[in-house]
Design an enzyme around this catalytic site. Structure first.
Site, PDB file in Angstrom:
ATOM      1  N   LEU A 185       0.870  -1.163   0.000  1.00 53.87           N
ATOM      2  CA  LEU A 185       0.000   0.000   0.000  1.00 53.87           C
ATOM      3  C   LEU A 185       0.910   1.217   0.000  1.00 53.87           C
ATOM      4  O   LEU A 185       1.846   1.282   0.795  1.00 53.87           O
ATOM      5  CB  LEU A 185      -0.897   0.028   1.239  1.00 53.87           C
ATOM      6  N   ASP A 186       0.662   2.142  -0.881  1.00 49.78           N
ATOM      7  CA  ASP A 186       1.436   3.376  -0.894  1.00 49.78           C
ATOM      8  C   ASP A 186       1.014   4.265   0.260  1.00 49.78           C
ATOM      9  O   ASP A 186      -0.043   4.069   0.857  1.00 49.78           O
ATOM     10  CB  ASP A 186       1.245   4.103  -2.233  1.00 49.78           C
TER      11      ASP A 186
END
Length: 82
Positions: free
Chosen positions: A21-22
Site C-alpha cells: 500500500l502506498d
C-alpha cells in the site's frame, strides 16, 4: 519502520506483506508466510483481478476514461495496464 512493525499482534516466523500500500492509499494488505500463495496472487501470469476506488480532485476530461481503460497512461515511466 515497516508495515510489520505497525502490527500489534504475534505473527508466525517469516511473515511478509503480499503486495503493498502506498503512503496515500488504504485497503486490505495480506500478511503471509506462504510464498506459493503470495506468488499466485502477485504474478501477472495468474492475473488476479483487483478493483480500485479512486477519488479525483478534478473531474475526468473528455477522453480520460478511454485512456485509463486502454492503458495509455504513463506512471513512474511505466505504462499502466488497462
Amino acid at each position: 519502520e515497516t508495515v510489520l512493525d505497525c502490527i500489534d499482534a504475534f505473527l508466525p516466523k517469516d511473515c511478509f506483506p503480499v503486495g503493498r500500500l502506498d503512503v496515500d492509499t488504504e485497503g486490505l494488505l495480506l500478511i503471509t508466510n506462504d510464498g506459493k500463495l503470495a506468488h499466485r496472487l502477485l504474478s501477472p501470469k495468474h492475473h488476479v483481478e483487483k478493483t480500485y476506488l479512486v477519488e479525483l480532485a478534478q473531474s475526468l476530461q473528455e477522453g480520460d476514461q478511454k485512456r485509463l481503460e486502454n492503458g495509455s497512461i504513463i506512471l513512474d515511466e511505466e505504462p499502466v495496464l488497462p
